[in-house]
Enzyme design. Structure first.
Site, PDB file in Angstrom:
ATOM      1  N   HIS A  91     -23.401  -0.436 -22.678  1.00  0.00           N
ATOM      2  CA  HIS A  91     -23.146   0.562 -23.716  1.00  0.00           C
ATOM      3  C   HIS A  91     -24.275   1.575 -23.815  1.00  0.00           C
ATOM      4  O   HIS A  91     -25.374   1.345 -23.324  1.00  0.00           O
ATOM      5  CB  HIS A  91     -22.891  -0.076 -25.093  1.00  0.00           C
ATOM      6  CG  HIS A  91     -23.891  -1.113 -25.501  1.00  0.00           C
ATOM      7  ND1 HIS A  91     -23.582  -2.457 -25.557  1.00  0.00           N
ATOM      8  CD2 HIS A  91     -25.182  -1.009 -25.869  1.00  0.00           C
ATOM      9  CE1 HIS A  91     -24.661  -3.141 -25.943  1.00  0.00           C
ATOM     10  NE2 HIS A  91     -25.629  -2.287 -26.131  1.00  0.00           N
ATOM     11  N   ARG A 126     -27.347   7.845 -32.398  1.00  0.00           N
ATOM     12  CA  ARG A 126     -27.295   7.910 -33.862  1.00  0.00           C
ATOM     13  C   ARG A 126     -26.362   9.015 -34.330  1.00  0.00           C
ATOM     14  O   ARG A 126     -26.330  10.091 -33.732  1.00  0.00           O
ATOM     15  CB  ARG A 126     -28.710   8.131 -34.392  1.00  0.00           C
ATOM     16  CG  ARG A 126     -29.666   7.029 -33.942  1.00  0.00           C
ATOM     17  CD  ARG A 126     -31.130   7.294 -34.306  1.00  0.00           C
ATOM     18  NE  ARG A 126     -31.965   6.226 -33.769  1.00  0.00           N
ATOM     19  CZ  ARG A 126     -32.687   6.324 -32.652  1.00  0.00           C
ATOM     20  NH1 ARG A 126     -32.673   7.448 -31.947  1.00  0.00           N
ATOM     21  NH2 ARG A 126     -33.422   5.303 -32.238  1.00  0.00           N
ATOM     22  N   ASN A 142     -27.952   5.306 -39.857  1.00  0.00           N
ATOM     23  CA  ASN A 142     -29.071   4.888 -40.703  1.00  0.00           C
ATOM     24  C   ASN A 142     -28.828   5.407 -42.111  1.00  0.00           C
ATOM     25  O   ASN A 142     -28.598   6.601 -42.292  1.00  0.00           O
ATOM     26  CB  ASN A 142     -30.395   5.436 -40.150  1.00  0.00           C
ATOM     27  CG  ASN A 142     -30.764   4.776 -38.830  1.00  0.00           C
ATOM     28  OD1 ASN A 142     -30.938   3.567 -38.756  1.00  0.00           O
ATOM     29  ND2 ASN A 142     -30.845   5.565 -37.780  1.00  0.00           N
ATOM     30  N   HIS A 162     -24.572  14.886 -21.595  1.00  0.00           N
ATOM     31  CA  HIS A 162     -23.234  14.631 -22.129  1.00  0.00           C
ATOM     32  C   HIS A 162     -22.772  13.228 -21.764  1.00  0.00           C
ATOM     33  O   HIS A 162     -23.393  12.551 -20.954  1.00  0.00           O
ATOM     34  CB  HIS A 162     -22.225  15.653 -21.573  1.00  0.00           C
ATOM     35  CG  HIS A 162     -22.072  15.601 -20.078  1.00  0.00           C
ATOM     36  ND1 HIS A 162     -22.610  16.563 -19.248  1.00  0.00           N
ATOM     37  CD2 HIS A 162     -21.472  14.705 -19.252  1.00  0.00           C
ATOM     38  CE1 HIS A 162     -22.337  16.262 -17.989  1.00  0.00           C
ATOM     39  NE2 HIS A 162     -21.648  15.127 -17.958  1.00  0.00           N
ATOM     40  N   ARG A 209     -30.969  14.658 -18.271  1.00  0.00           N
ATOM     41  CA  ARG A 209     -31.745  15.591 -17.451  1.00  0.00           C
ATOM     42  C   ARG A 209     -33.107  14.994 -17.126  1.00  0.00           C
ATOM     43  O   ARG A 209     -33.736  14.372 -17.986  1.00  0.00           O
ATOM     44  CB  ARG A 209     -31.905  16.934 -18.181  1.00  0.00           C
ATOM     45  CG  ARG A 209     -30.568  17.596 -18.445  1.00  0.00           C
ATOM     46  CD  ARG A 209     -30.687  18.973 -19.099  1.00  0.00           C
ATOM     47  NE  ARG A 209     -29.353  19.548 -19.269  1.00  0.00           N
ATOM     48  CZ  ARG A 209     -28.647  19.486 -20.402  1.00  0.00           C
ATOM     49  NH1 ARG A 209     -29.160  18.906 -21.477  1.00  0.00           N
ATOM     50  NH2 ARG A 209     -27.439  20.001 -20.459  1.00  0.00           N
ATOM     51  N   PRO A 244     -36.230 -13.565 -26.262  1.00  0.00           N
ATOM     52  CA  PRO A 244     -35.118 -13.496 -27.216  1.00  0.00           C
ATOM     53  C   PRO A 244     -35.417 -12.592 -28.408  1.00  0.00           C
ATOM     54  O   PRO A 244     -36.557 -12.486 -28.845  1.00  0.00           O
ATOM     55  CB  PRO A 244     -34.950 -14.947 -27.680  1.00  0.00           C
ATOM     56  CG  PRO A 244     -36.250 -15.614 -27.393  1.00  0.00           C
ATOM     57  CD  PRO A 244     -36.938 -14.852 -26.298  1.00  0.00           C
ATOM     58  N   VAL A 295     -32.285  -0.806 -21.884  1.00  0.00           N
ATOM     59  CA  VAL A 295     -32.445  -2.181 -22.358  1.00  0.00           C
ATOM     60  C   VAL A 295     -31.667  -3.075 -21.414  1.00  0.00           C
ATOM     61  O   VAL A 295     -30.479  -2.830 -21.154  1.00  0.00           O
ATOM     62  CB  VAL A 295     -31.889  -2.352 -23.792  1.00  0.00           C
ATOM     63  CG1 VAL A 295     -32.026  -3.792 -24.255  1.00  0.00           C
ATOM     64  CG2 VAL A 295     -32.615  -1.431 -24.752  1.00  0.00           C
TER      65      VAL A 295
END
Length: 294
Positions: A28, A32, A83, A97, A162, A259, A279
């Site tokens: 994924h 935000r 948030n 994009h 970019r 973890p 990640v």
């Protein structure tokens, strides 16, 4: 002796081969948004995405929503973060994009317009080519390229970023991430070069599209787009490889492998030489987390 103790530790060839053996998939993209319901409405009504799950973490003052074209255990999705109290973000100049593949760009554009969405480039063939594209802007200003394609298992087909040195980036994603360079296109008349990087053919899966604009070596990151998550069978081995590649090409480990407190999902995170964040998430832990959220 002291000299021996100070010699750099050279990882074995086997360690550096690990990314090629590892079972990796783009999971994924995290970014935000200023109003979760507004974006959910836009993505489901205009793009035809499904809302896969939603969670509110009041103690951390944020909410998440996961949307995509199929279940998270087999599809790339967007993870939207809201948030509490923050309704605007700066997208910066570096983020490009996302892209959505569709069999009928013209119809998708009509649907988006009918729902009050913004089209920033009308549908039509690309200059000097036959592929039909259009561009739409979501309520926060994120751009989505709409690409005409035959039936595909993965309509959410690109994330474009970019970069300041394309060859450096290609090497980084090949070596640190085990991605393949699927194709490279130079457009001197438009002064840019792109590289499609991924784990499988770009008509079957989501790819990272890296864009180099002639003479531009740096971009602002803003505070809107966050990171991409990728699965791995072993965050510790994967982090060891990344750490080694960073010493050669630049970048930075931002979270040592281990973890996450409270969830127990093993992750590690790092920045590439341009400061884009990835990640790595333990594959089995990710599936357990999905099960638990049902």
């Amino acid at each position: 002796s002291m000299a021996e103790a100070e010699a750099p530790i050279v990882p074995s060839h086997e360690v550096l081969e690990w990314p090629k053996k590892d079972k990796r998939r783009l999971l994924h993209a995290v970014y935000r948004v200023g109003d979760l319901d507004r974006t959910i409405k836009f993505y489901t009504e205009c793009f035809g995405m499904k809302l896969l799950r939603k969670r509110d973490i009041p103690e951390e003052k944020y909410s998440n929503a996961f949307l995509g074209f199929g279940p998270e255990d087999s599809h790339f999705v967007v993870e939207l973060t809201y948030n509490y109290g923050v309704d605007k973000y700066d997208i910066g100049t570096g983020f490009g994009h996302f892209a959505i593949a569709t069999q009928d760009v013209y119809k998708l554009v009509e649907d988006i317009k009918a729902k009050g969405g913004t089209i920033t480039r009308e549908p039509g063939p690309v200059k000097g080519g036959s592929s039909v594209i259009a561009f739409a802007k979501d309520p926060d200003g994120y751009l989505f390229e709409l690409i005409r394609r035959g039936p595909t298992p993965e309509p959410l087909c690109q994330a474009m970023l970019r970069v300041g040195d394309l060859d450096r980036s290609i090497k980084f994603y090949e070596k640190a991430m085990g991605m393949r360079l699927l194709r490279k296109i130079d457009r001197p008349e438009h002064k840019y070069t792109i590289a499609m990087m991924g784990y499988a053919d770009e008509f079957e899966t989501t790819v990272l599209e890296l864009t180099y604009n002639y003479g531009v070596s740096e971009y602002t990151k803003g505070n809107a787009y966050a990171q991409i998550a990728v699965s791995t069978n072993d965050v510790f081995k994967s982090a060891e490889v990344v750490n080694h590649v960073i010493q050669e090409l630049g970048g930075k480990i931002t979270r040592q492998p281990g973890p996450i407190p409270g969830i127990n999902t093993k992750i590690t995170s790092f920045l590439d030489p341009d400061g884009w964040k990835t990640v790595l998430v333990d594959h089995d832990d990710f599936l357990k987390e999905l099960e638990a959220s049902k």
